[in-house]
Design a protein around this motif. Structure first.
Motif, PDB file in Angstrom:
ATOM      1  N   LEU A 153      43.589 -22.968 -42.975  1.00  0.00           N
ATOM      2  CA  LEU A 153      44.097 -22.061 -42.011  1.00  0.00           C
ATOM      3  C   LEU A 153      43.615 -23.004 -40.548  1.00  0.00           C
ATOM      4  N   LEU A 154      44.470 -22.568 -39.621  1.00  0.00           N
ATOM      5  CA  LEU A 154      43.945 -22.856 -38.345  1.00  0.00           C
ATOM      6  C   LEU A 154      44.249 -21.525 -37.356  1.00  0.00           C
ATOM      7  N   VAL A 155      43.093 -21.083 -36.466  1.00  0.00           N
ATOM      8  CA  VAL A 155      43.310 -19.991 -36.031  1.00  0.00           C
ATOM      9  C   VAL A 155      42.494 -20.206 -34.688  1.00  0.00           C
ATOM     10  N   GLU A 156      43.282 -19.670 -33.675  1.00  0.00           N
ATOM     11  CA  GLU A 156      42.635 -19.630 -32.101  1.00  0.00           C
ATOM     12  C   GLU A 156      42.944 -18.564 -31.560  1.00  0.00           C
ATOM     13  N   PHE A 157      42.013 -18.037 -30.578  1.00  0.00           N
ATOM     14  CA  PHE A 157      41.858 -16.933 -29.767  1.00  0.00           C
ATOM     15  C   PHE A 157      42.142 -17.405 -28.311  1.00  0.00           C
TER      16      PHE A 157
END
Length: 281
Positions: A153-157
Motif C-alpha cells: 500500500l501507499l498512503v499519504e496525508f
C-alpha cells in the motif's frame, strides 16, 4: 480458529470492525481532566471541537490490562490470536500487548505484531489478515497477508493548517509561520514506522500531488482506495471523491473512514489521507 485483534487507531468504527470480525482494543484520549476510550466513549468530532476552542488533547496507549481481558476471552474460544498494532515508534501499545501475552503465559498462542503503520493503513493490514482467515488461512497465512498489504500500500496525508502539528511538537512556531506565509503544507507518509514529512507542496495542490504519487506507483493496476478524513465535512469529502474519479487510477473498490479521536488529537481537524493498494479486479 484464529482471532484477529487490532487497536482503535485503525480508525474503523466499532460497528464496522465487528461486522468485519475484528476485535479492537482501545487507546485513551485525555481532554482536560477527563479520560475517554478511543472511539468507544468519545466521538471524533468532540475532539475536533475541543481543539478548535483551543483545548489541549493528549493520548495514552492501550493498557496491558485491556489486552489481557481481550486475550483471555478469545483464547477460550479460539486456537490462536494474531494481534496487529500501530507502530511502536508512535505508541507503547504493541509493547503492552506483548506484556499481556507474557502475563497470561500465552506467547505460544498470541502473536503480537508491530505493523509500523496507523490509521487507514493499519485498517487495511488488519482487514487483509481477517480476509485470509475467512479464506481458511492459519496464523502464518494471516500474518503474511497483513505484511504483504503493508508493503504494497501507499498512503499519504496532508493538513489544512499547521497549528495542530505545532501544538503537538512536530513543528516549531517559526516553521508554522513560514509555512503559512508561503502557503505550503507537508505531505506526511510512514517512514520506518514514523509519520514524517516526505515533501512540501502548495496547499491548494496537495490532493492532486498525492494522487499523482498514487498514479505513479500503481499505474493502471486495479486498486482499492481509501479516503481518511478528520471530521465530517461532506463538501471536502465530495471534492476528494471527485478528484479520485478524475484521476488515472483504476479503482475497483473504495472506502471512506473518519480519522478517530487518538489520530485526530495529533493531526487536527480537516486532515485527510489517501491510500491505495493493489487488488484483484
Amino acid at each position: 480458529m484464529l482471532a484477529v485483534v487490532t487497536d482503535s487507531t485503525c480508525d474503523l468504527h466499532p460497528a464496522t470492525a465487528r461486522a468485519l470480525g475484528l476485535h479492537i482494543v482501545p487507546l485513551q484520549v485525555v481532554l482536560g481532566e477527563r479520560t475517554f476510550l478511543d472511539w468507544q466513549d468519545i466521538d471524533p468530532d468532540a475532539v475536533y471541537d475541543h481543539q478548535r476552542q483551543g483545548g489541549r488533547v493528549t493520548t495514552q496507549p492501550a493498557a496491558q490490562e485491556a489486552f489481557e481481558a481481550v486475550y483471555r476471552q478469545l483464547l477460550a474460544t479460539h486456537d490462536a490470536v494474531l494481534s496487529l498494532h500501530l507502530s511502536g515508534q508512535l505508541s507503547a501499545t504493541a509493547e503492552h500487548a506483548r506484556q499481556a501475552a507474557r502475563a497470561l503465559n500465552a506467547e505460544d498462542r498470541v502473536r503480537v505484531v508491530d505493523s509500523g503503520l496507523a490509521s487507514i493503513a493499519l485498517a487495511e493490514a488488519a482487514i487483509a489478515a481477517r480476509e485470509a482467515v475467512q479464506a481458511g488461512g492459519d496464523l502464518q497465512a494471516a500474518l503474511a497477508a497483513a505484511q504483504a498489504t503493508g508493503r504494497d500500500l501507499l498512503v499519504e496525508f496532508t493538513v489544512p493548517t499547521l497549528e495542530y502539528l505545532r501544538r503537538g511538537g512536530r513543528l516549531s512556531r517559526t516553521q508554522e509561520l513560514l509555512g503559512n506565509m508561503l502557503g505550503v503544507r507537508p505531505i506526511l507518509g510512514f517512514q520506518d514506522g514514523r509519520l514524517q514529512a516526505v515533501r512540501r507542496v502548495r496547499a491548494a495542490s496537495a490532493a492532486r500531488d498525492i494522487l499523482a504519487r498514487l498514479e505513479e506507483r500503481f499505474g493502471r493496476d486495479p486498486v482499492a482506495v481509501t479516503i481518511g478524513h478528520a471530521g465530517r465535512d461532506p463538501g471536502r469529502i465530495a471534492e476528494l471523491k471527485a478528484a479520485i474519479d478524475a484521476s488515472r487510477l483504476k479503482v475497483v473498490r473504495g472506502r471512506l473512514q473518519l480519522l478517530g479521536p487518538v489520530i485526530g488529537a495529533h493531526v487536527g481537524p480537516g486532515t485527510y489521507g489517501l491510500l491505495a493498494r493493489r487488488v484483484e479486479a
